[in-house]
Motif scaffolding. Structure first.
Motif, PDB file in Angstrom:
ATOM      1  N   ARG A   1     126.377 -15.625-108.792  1.00 28.91           N
ATOM      2  CA  ARG A   1     127.587 -16.418-107.995  1.00 28.91           C
ATOM      3  C   ARG A   1     128.585 -15.922-107.330  1.00 28.91           C
ATOM      4  NH1 ARG A   1     128.585 -22.240-110.774  1.00 28.91           N
ATOM      5  NH2 ARG A   1     129.033 -23.504-109.030  1.00 28.91           N
ATOM      6  N   ALA A   2     128.643 -14.821-107.516  1.00 24.12           N
ATOM      7  CA  ALA A   2     129.641 -14.340-106.693  1.00 24.12           C
ATOM      8  C   ALA A   2     129.490 -14.007-106.194  1.00 24.12           C
ATOM      9  CB  ALA A   2     130.354 -12.894-108.021  1.00 24.12           C
ATOM     10  N   SER A   3     128.186 -13.148-105.466  1.00 24.09           N
ATOM     11  CA  SER A   3     128.252 -12.238-104.274  1.00 24.09           C
ATOM     12  C   SER A   3     127.071 -13.871-102.899  1.00 24.09           C
ATOM     13  CB  SER A   3     127.287 -11.225-104.386  1.00 24.09           C
ATOM     14  OG  SER A   3     125.845 -11.785-104.569  1.00 24.09           O
ATOM     15  N   THR A   4     126.801 -15.338-103.723  1.00 21.65           N
ATOM     16  CA  THR A   4     125.787 -16.148-103.442  1.00 21.65           C
ATOM     17  C   THR A   4     126.376 -17.203-102.972  1.00 21.65           C
ATOM     18  OG1 THR A   4     124.436 -16.485-104.844  1.00 21.65           O
ATOM     19  CG2 THR A   4     123.774 -14.524-103.360  1.00 21.65           C
ATOM     20  N   GLY A   5     127.445 -17.842-104.336  1.00 22.11           N
ATOM     21  CA  GLY A   5     128.343 -18.763-104.351  1.00 22.11           C
ATOM     22  C   GLY A   5     126.727 -19.997-104.875  1.00 22.11           C
ATOM     23  N   LEU A   6     125.802 -19.223-105.036  1.00 20.47           N
ATOM     24  CA  LEU A   6     124.972 -19.844-105.858  1.00 20.47           C
ATOM     25  C   LEU A   6     125.053 -20.945-106.991  1.00 20.47           C
ATOM     26  CD1 LEU A   6     121.186 -18.748-104.644  1.00 20.47           C
ATOM     27  CD2 LEU A   6     122.470 -20.007-104.053  1.00 20.47           C
ATOM     28  N   PRO A   7     124.767 -22.112-107.372  1.00 16.33           N
ATOM     29  CA  PRO A   7     125.267 -23.192-108.335  1.00 16.33           C
ATOM     30  C   PRO A   7     124.899 -22.849-109.196  1.00 16.33           C
ATOM     31  CG  PRO A   7     124.784 -25.112-106.551  1.00 16.33           C
ATOM     32  CD  PRO A   7     124.544 -23.136-105.627  1.00 16.33           C
ATOM     33  N   VAL A   8     124.454 -23.414-110.561  1.00 12.02           N
ATOM     34  CA  VAL A   8     124.211 -23.697-111.869  1.00 12.02           C
ATOM     35  C   VAL A   8     123.218 -24.642-111.427  1.00 12.02           C
ATOM     36  CG1 VAL A   8     123.883 -24.698-113.761  1.00 12.02           C
ATOM     37  CG2 VAL A   8     125.669 -22.842-113.605  1.00 12.02           C
ATOM     38  N   ASP A   9     121.676 -24.819-111.364  1.00 13.82           N
ATOM     39  CA  ASP A   9     121.190 -25.459-111.641  1.00 13.82           C
ATOM     40  C   ASP A   9     121.407 -27.195-112.559  1.00 13.82           C
ATOM     41  OD1 ASP A   9     118.989 -28.174-110.545  1.00 13.82           O
ATOM     42  OD2 ASP A   9     117.271 -26.448-110.486  1.00 13.82           O
ATOM     43  N   THR A  10     121.476 -27.864-111.980  1.00 17.77           N
ATOM     44  CA  THR A  10     121.824 -28.938-113.305  1.00 17.77           C
ATOM     45  C   THR A  10     121.174 -30.471-112.976  1.00 17.77           C
ATOM     46  OG1 THR A  10     123.269 -30.225-111.195  1.00 17.77           O
ATOM     47  CG2 THR A  10     124.595 -29.223-112.620  1.00 17.77           C
ATOM     48  N   SER A  11     119.634 -29.915-112.825  1.00 13.59           N
ATOM     49  CA  SER A  11     118.613 -30.908-112.957  1.00 13.59           C
ATOM     50  C   SER A  11     117.905 -31.170-114.535  1.00 13.59           C
ATOM     51  CB  SER A  11     117.000 -30.628-111.914  1.00 13.59           C
ATOM     52  OG  SER A  11     116.194 -31.193-112.287  1.00 13.59           O
ATOM     53  N   PRO A  12     117.785 -32.190-114.668  1.00 13.21           N
ATOM     54  CA  PRO A  12     117.065 -31.709-116.343  1.00 13.21           C
ATOM     55  C   PRO A  12     116.019 -31.836-116.289  1.00 13.21           C
ATOM     56  CG  PRO A  12     116.909 -34.509-115.279  1.00 13.21           C
ATOM     57  CD  PRO A  12     117.566 -33.496-114.624  1.00 13.21           C
ATOM     58  N   ALA A  13     115.350 -31.155-115.815  1.00 10.29           N
ATOM     59  CA  ALA A  13     113.901 -30.614-115.374  1.00 10.29           C
ATOM     60  C   ALA A  13     114.231 -28.842-115.684  1.00 10.29           C
ATOM     61  CB  ALA A  13     112.755 -30.683-114.332  1.00 10.29           C
TER      62      ALA A  13
END
Length: 390
Positions: free
Chosen positions: A79-91
């Protein structure tokens, strides 16, 4: 040589002269440590047996060149270098019943003794001769391929397991670099047979397997570029003082995966179902991380990437386990990717005499609960390509 299934054969490419007892090879394909049993019979028909180990370093630096640098298979997900968030999908989460499971390195040096431990891969020249390949069970992408007789087999030919055979064909002669993968490959004195196979005709491109199509694993992913290998970990250092980096997600298994997939996977073989506002989503189909289901009866779709949580500290053993420390950094930056059904937490790499099994034990200090799913949907250019948008 002993014919007992309790012992491996000689490393692929090596042969034993029954007349002289000399073991020789012009080109060794085997990797890792093999401990076959030799049987000697004298003129009085007395027998003596001895297991002798052959420790073979891998030669897998070519793995890092499979698929372009723009591929999701080489994209950071921290997350620090890409900003990609946690996937909050129930899957997305790893199934709660599997989260206490430890990371299990299914690769190494002597840890699989007397058999080599891991999935080997081999590089062949662009002009490697094609041989016949017959597929007996599932999908077949090729009926002939440049797979040499000395191509190493996962678990060796004495195994009754997956017996993956992975072959990278160099570019040259006007041909693109290509990747050939077989599941349950068996060499039969000239032709090969397999239970399924897969082909990427140009791994300098970002083309994925077509959506809905399988490969030699459940997720429809390539096996080869997702394997941990000693070359990338050791770098320009030594096995006891490595200085390399892991720059790809690492293939791992779960006892069961969800019966859906997310990009960059193209297929699944799982359990459970999901629904959205329109009702049940057909199983064995792709689901979206950007428009996720509303409910699911199970978790962990094929192709989901999980990164080591930033809040999880390196285990204390990492300070004295330099190979594991480099791999753990890879977990943070590139993650692990659901590729197949198997033992939960099974982490897959190549066999190699340079792995330090005592060092790799440190990976088992981590559990699956230490990882979080990553929403990579913002990277998708289109679902038929592994290319990333940024």
């Amino acid at each position: 040589m002993s014919a007992s299934p309790n012992y491996p054969p000689l490393p692929e490419g090596m042969s034993l002269s029954a007349a002289t007892g000399v073991v020789s090879s012009s080109l060794i394909g085997g990797q890792g440590t093999y401990s076959p049993e030799f049987v000697v019979t004298d003129s009085a028909n007395n027998q003596a047996t001895q297991s002798i180990s052959f420790a073979i370093a891998g030669n897998n630096s070519f793995l890092s060149a499979i698929f372009p640098s723009s591929s999701i298979f080489h994209h950071r997900v921290d997350r620090a270098s890409t900003g990609l968030p946690v996937d909050t999908s129930p899957a997305a989460p790893i199934y709660s019943g599997y989260q206490p499971e430890i990371i299990r390195p299914f690769f190494g040096n002597n840890s699989g003794a007397p058999f080599p431990n891991g999935i080997p891969a081999i590089e062949v020249p662009y002009n490697q001769t094609d041989v016949s390949v017959s597929t007996t069970l599932y999908q077949s992408y090729f009926t002939s391929a440049p797979i040499p007789a000395n191509a190493p087999v996962e678990g060796t030919s004495n195994s009754n397991g997956d017996r993956h055979v992975l072959v990278y064909l160099e570019a040259g002669g006007g041909n693109n670099p290509a990747l050939y993968e077989m599941w349950q490959g068996i060499y039969e004195g000239g032709p090969w047979t397999d239970s399924s196979n897969a082909l990427w005709t140009n791994v300098s491109s970002n083309a994925l397997t077509p959506q809905g199509n399988g490969t030699s694993d459940a997720a429809g992913l390539p096996v080869t570029p997702l394997l941990l290998n000693a070359d990338e970990v050791i770098g320009s250092g030594t096995p006891t003082s490595p200085n390399g980096t892991v720059q790809h997600p690492v293939r791992f298994t779960l006892n069961h995966i969800l019966n859906y997939w997310v990009w960059p996977a193209t297929q699944t073989a799982g359990v459970g179902s999901c629904s959205n506002s329109g009702g049940a989503i057909p199983v064995e189909s792709m689901i979206s991380q950007s428009s996720p289901p509303t409910t699911c009866t199970f978790n962990s779709p094929a192709g989901e990437i999980y990164r080591l949580k930033a809040a999880v500290a390196d285990p204390s053993c990492a300070s004295t386990s330099p190979q594991s420390a480099i791999i753990i950094t890879g977990f943070r930056n590139y993650g692990i990717i659901v590729a197949d059904n198997g033992m939960s937490g099974g982490l897959i790499g190549t066999p190699d005499a340079r792995w330090n099994d005592n060092d790799l034990i440190c990976l088992s200090s981590l559990t699956l609960s230490d990882f979080e799913p990553v929403n990579v949907s913002s990277l998708i250019v289109n679902t038929s390509s592994g290319a990333t948008s940024h």
